[in-house]
Design a protein around this motif. Structure first.
Motif, PDB file in Angstrom:
ATOM      1  N   ASP A  39      52.527  47.046  21.585  1.00  0.00           N
ATOM      2  CA  ASP A  39      52.048  47.799  20.285  1.00  0.00           C
ATOM      3  C   ASP A  39      51.173  48.752  20.838  1.00  0.00           C
ATOM      4  O   ASP A  39      51.007  49.211  21.944  1.00  0.00           O
ATOM      5  CB  ASP A  39      51.376  46.803  19.445  1.00  0.00           C
ATOM      6  N   ALA A  40      50.544  49.497  20.034  1.00  0.00           N
ATOM      7  CA  ALA A  40      49.853  50.633  20.593  1.00  0.00           C
ATOM      8  C   ALA A  40      48.601  50.344  21.166  1.00  0.00           C
ATOM      9  O   ALA A  40      48.429  51.055  22.076  1.00  0.00           O
ATOM     10  CB  ALA A  40      49.338  51.547  19.046  1.00  0.00           C
ATOM     11  N   ARG A  41      48.160  49.250  21.076  1.00  0.00           N
ATOM     12  CA  ARG A  41      47.016  48.668  21.754  1.00  0.00           C
ATOM     13  C   ARG A  41      47.349  47.959  22.933  1.00  0.00           C
ATOM     14  O   ARG A  41      46.360  47.897  24.146  1.00  0.00           O
ATOM     15  CB  ARG A  41      46.018  47.625  21.178  1.00  0.00           C
ATOM     16  N   HIS A  42      48.391  47.410  23.067  1.00  0.00           N
ATOM     17  CA  HIS A  42      49.015  46.833  24.201  1.00  0.00           C
ATOM     18  C   HIS A  42      50.404  47.439  24.683  1.00  0.00           C
ATOM     19  O   HIS A  42      51.456  46.839  24.335  1.00  0.00           O
ATOM     20  CB  HIS A  42      49.171  45.191  23.902  1.00  0.00           C
ATOM     21  N   PRO A  43      50.464  48.623  25.231  1.00  0.00           N
ATOM     22  CA  PRO A  43      51.518  49.146  25.362  1.00  0.00           C
ATOM     23  C   PRO A  43      52.335  48.781  26.542  1.00  0.00           C
ATOM     24  O   PRO A  43      53.725  48.960  26.800  1.00  0.00           O
ATOM     25  CB  PRO A  43      51.373  50.666  25.871  1.00  0.00           C
ATOM     26  N   THR A  44      51.552  48.182  27.650  1.00  0.00           N
ATOM     27  CA  THR A  44      52.248  47.427  28.605  1.00  0.00           C
ATOM     28  C   THR A  44      51.722  46.032  28.865  1.00  0.00           C
ATOM     29  O   THR A  44      50.531  45.689  28.213  1.00  0.00           O
ATOM     30  CB  THR A  44      51.958  47.869  30.153  1.00  0.00           C
ATOM     31  N   LEU A  45      52.390  45.163  29.710  1.00  0.00           N
ATOM     32  CA  LEU A  45      51.707  43.731  29.910  1.00  0.00           C
ATOM     33  C   LEU A  45      50.325  43.881  30.600  1.00  0.00           C
ATOM     34  O   LEU A  45      49.469  42.954  30.105  1.00  0.00           O
ATOM     35  CB  LEU A  45      52.883  43.043  30.761  1.00  0.00           C
ATOM     36  N   ARG A  46      50.461  44.832  31.808  1.00  0.00           N
ATOM     37  CA  ARG A  46      48.980  44.703  32.310  1.00  0.00           C
ATOM     38  C   ARG A  46      47.926  45.252  31.263  1.00  0.00           C
ATOM     39  O   ARG A  46      46.870  44.681  31.419  1.00  0.00           O
ATOM     40  CB  ARG A  46      49.283  45.675  33.409  1.00  0.00           C
ATOM     41  N   ALA A  47      48.214  46.063  30.421  1.00  0.00           N
ATOM     42  CA  ALA A  47      47.337  46.454  29.389  1.00  0.00           C
ATOM     43  C   ALA A  47      46.764  45.329  28.468  1.00  0.00           C
ATOM     44  O   ALA A  47      45.827  45.164  28.136  1.00  0.00           O
ATOM     45  CB  ALA A  47      47.877  47.471  28.489  1.00  0.00           C
ATOM     46  N   ALA A  48      48.054  44.429  28.299  1.00  0.00           N
ATOM     47  CA  ALA A  48      47.507  43.217  27.526  1.00  0.00           C
ATOM     48  C   ALA A  48      46.768  42.225  28.245  1.00  0.00           C
ATOM     49  O   ALA A  48      45.678  41.502  27.648  1.00  0.00           O
ATOM     50  CB  ALA A  48      48.741  42.614  27.054  1.00  0.00           C
ATOM     51  N   LEU A  49      46.900  42.025  29.687  1.00  0.00           N
ATOM     52  CA  LEU A  49      46.214  41.209  30.354  1.00  0.00           C
ATOM     53  C   LEU A  49      44.815  41.705  30.635  1.00  0.00           C
ATOM     54  O   LEU A  49      43.772  41.188  30.756  1.00  0.00           O
ATOM     55  CB  LEU A  49      46.656  41.060  31.601  1.00  0.00           C
ATOM     56  N   ASP A  50      44.584  43.074  30.805  1.00  0.00           N
ATOM     57  CA  ASP A  50      43.439  43.939  30.933  1.00  0.00           C
ATOM     58  C   ASP A  50      42.449  43.478  29.503  1.00  0.00           C
ATOM     59  O   ASP A  50      41.318  43.391  29.444  1.00  0.00           O
ATOM     60  CB  ASP A  50      43.510  45.336  31.191  1.00  0.00           C
ATOM     61  N   ALA A  51      43.116  43.505  28.522  1.00  0.00           N
ATOM     62  CA  ALA A  51      42.349  43.509  27.114  1.00  0.00           C
ATOM     63  C   ALA A  51      41.962  42.183  27.019  1.00  0.00           C
ATOM     64  O   ALA A  51      41.031  41.689  26.322  1.00  0.00           O
ATOM     65  CB  ALA A  51      43.433  43.746  26.130  1.00  0.00           C
ATOM     66  N   ALA A  52      42.516  41.114  27.564  1.00  0.00           N
ATOM     67  CA  ALA A  52      42.355  39.677  27.608  1.00  0.00           C
ATOM     68  C   ALA A  52      40.865  39.747  28.360  1.00  0.00           C
ATOM     69  O   ALA A  52      39.947  38.809  28.140  1.00  0.00           O
ATOM     70  CB  ALA A  52      43.245  38.891  28.031  1.00  0.00           C
ATOM     71  N   SER A  53      40.872  40.177  29.804  1.00  0.00           N
ATOM     72  CA  SER A  53      39.695  40.139  30.569  1.00  0.00           C
ATOM     73  C   SER A  53      39.609  41.116  31.587  1.00  0.00           C
ATOM     74  O   SER A  53      40.657  41.296  32.049  1.00  0.00           O
ATOM     75  CB  SER A  53      39.728  38.726  31.091  1.00  0.00           C
ATOM     76  N   THR A  54      38.316  41.885  31.762  1.00  0.00           N
ATOM     77  CA  THR A  54      38.231  42.843  32.860  1.00  0.00           C
ATOM     78  C   THR A  54      37.202  41.997  33.967  1.00  0.00           C
ATOM     79  O   THR A  54      37.011  42.587  34.883  1.00  0.00           O
ATOM     80  CB  THR A  54      37.588  43.957  32.264  1.00  0.00           C
ATOM     81  N   SER A  55      36.910  40.877  33.571  1.00  0.00           N
ATOM     82  CA  SER A  55      35.869  40.085  34.674  1.00  0.00           C
ATOM     83  C   SER A  55      36.527  39.069  35.260  1.00  0.00           C
ATOM     84  O   SER A  55      35.979  38.570  36.083  1.00  0.00           O
ATOM     85  CB  SER A  55      34.732  39.622  33.964  1.00  0.00           C
ATOM     86  N   VAL A  56      37.676  38.685  34.943  1.00  0.00           N
ATOM     87  CA  VAL A  56      38.136  37.456  35.368  1.00  0.00           C
ATOM     88  C   VAL A  56      39.759  37.914  35.739  1.00  0.00           C
ATOM     89  O   VAL A  56      40.483  38.704  35.130  1.00  0.00           O
ATOM     90  CB  VAL A  56      38.447  36.370  34.325  1.00  0.00           C
ATOM     91  N   GLN A  57      40.178  37.769  37.176  1.00  0.00           N
ATOM     92  CA  GLN A  57      41.480  37.903  37.591  1.00  0.00           C
ATOM     93  C   GLN A  57      42.417  37.116  36.835  1.00  0.00           C
ATOM     94  O   GLN A  57      42.285  35.817  36.689  1.00  0.00           O
ATOM     95  CB  GLN A  57      41.513  37.391  39.014  1.00  0.00           C
ATOM     96  N   VAL A  58      43.568  37.651  36.142  1.00  0.00           N
ATOM     97  CA  VAL A  58      44.567  36.845  35.457  1.00  0.00           C
ATOM     98  C   VAL A  58      45.819  36.868  35.946  1.00  0.00           C
ATOM     99  O   VAL A  58      46.337  37.847  36.311  1.00  0.00           O
ATOM    100  CB  VAL A  58      44.706  37.421  34.011  1.00  0.00           C
TER     101      VAL A  58
END
Length: 131
Positions: A67-86
């Motif tokens: 979607d517009a906020r989550h154009p890629t899988l990595r963007a979706a995981l980055d939106a979930a956390s930028t302080s923890v490795q996912v």
């Protein structure tokens, strides 16, 4: 007569045990739903900053619509956390995905942190051009 065949005689014993881990349970989710689920796991399990959260049973073959906020899988995981490795583990045990923080911590064979990005991959690929 004996005919050769393709026989897959291996098992995944941990998949039959109900462990208290972040588990997608093979659900079909959009990237927005996946991001929210992973963010919920970060809250629930409270891994220390910089550590890794492993998310089990990701359905990599279905869902995952951007979607517009989550154009890629990595963007979706980055939106979930930028302080923890996912790290997502595919439901087949062979596929995976990572957020940017986890990719930035990738190490080479000598144990040195090189990070994985477009730039580092371009610098570490063998020259395949022919003269």
């Amino acid at each position: 007569m004996v005919l050769p065949g393709l026989v897959d005689a291996h098992v995944h014993p941990l998949d039959i045990v109900d462990l208290d881990v972040c588990d997608l349970d093979n659900r079909v989710l959009t990237l927005a739903e996946l991001s929210a689920f992973v963010a919920g796991c970060v809250t629930r399990y409270a891994p220390p900053p910089g550590s890794r959260l492993v998310v089990h049973q990701w359905n990599y073959t279905a869902g995952n619509q951007p979607d517009a906020r989550h154009p890629t899988l990595r963007a979706a995981l980055d939106a979930a956390s930028t302080s923890v490795q996912v790290q997502l583990l595919g439901n087949d045990g062979h596929h995976g995905a990572f957020n940017s923080l986890a990719l930035s911590q990738a190490k080479n064979a000598r144990g040195g942190t090189i990070g994985l990005s477009k730039a580092t991959l371009a610098g570490n690929l063998p020259n395949t051009s022919r003269s």
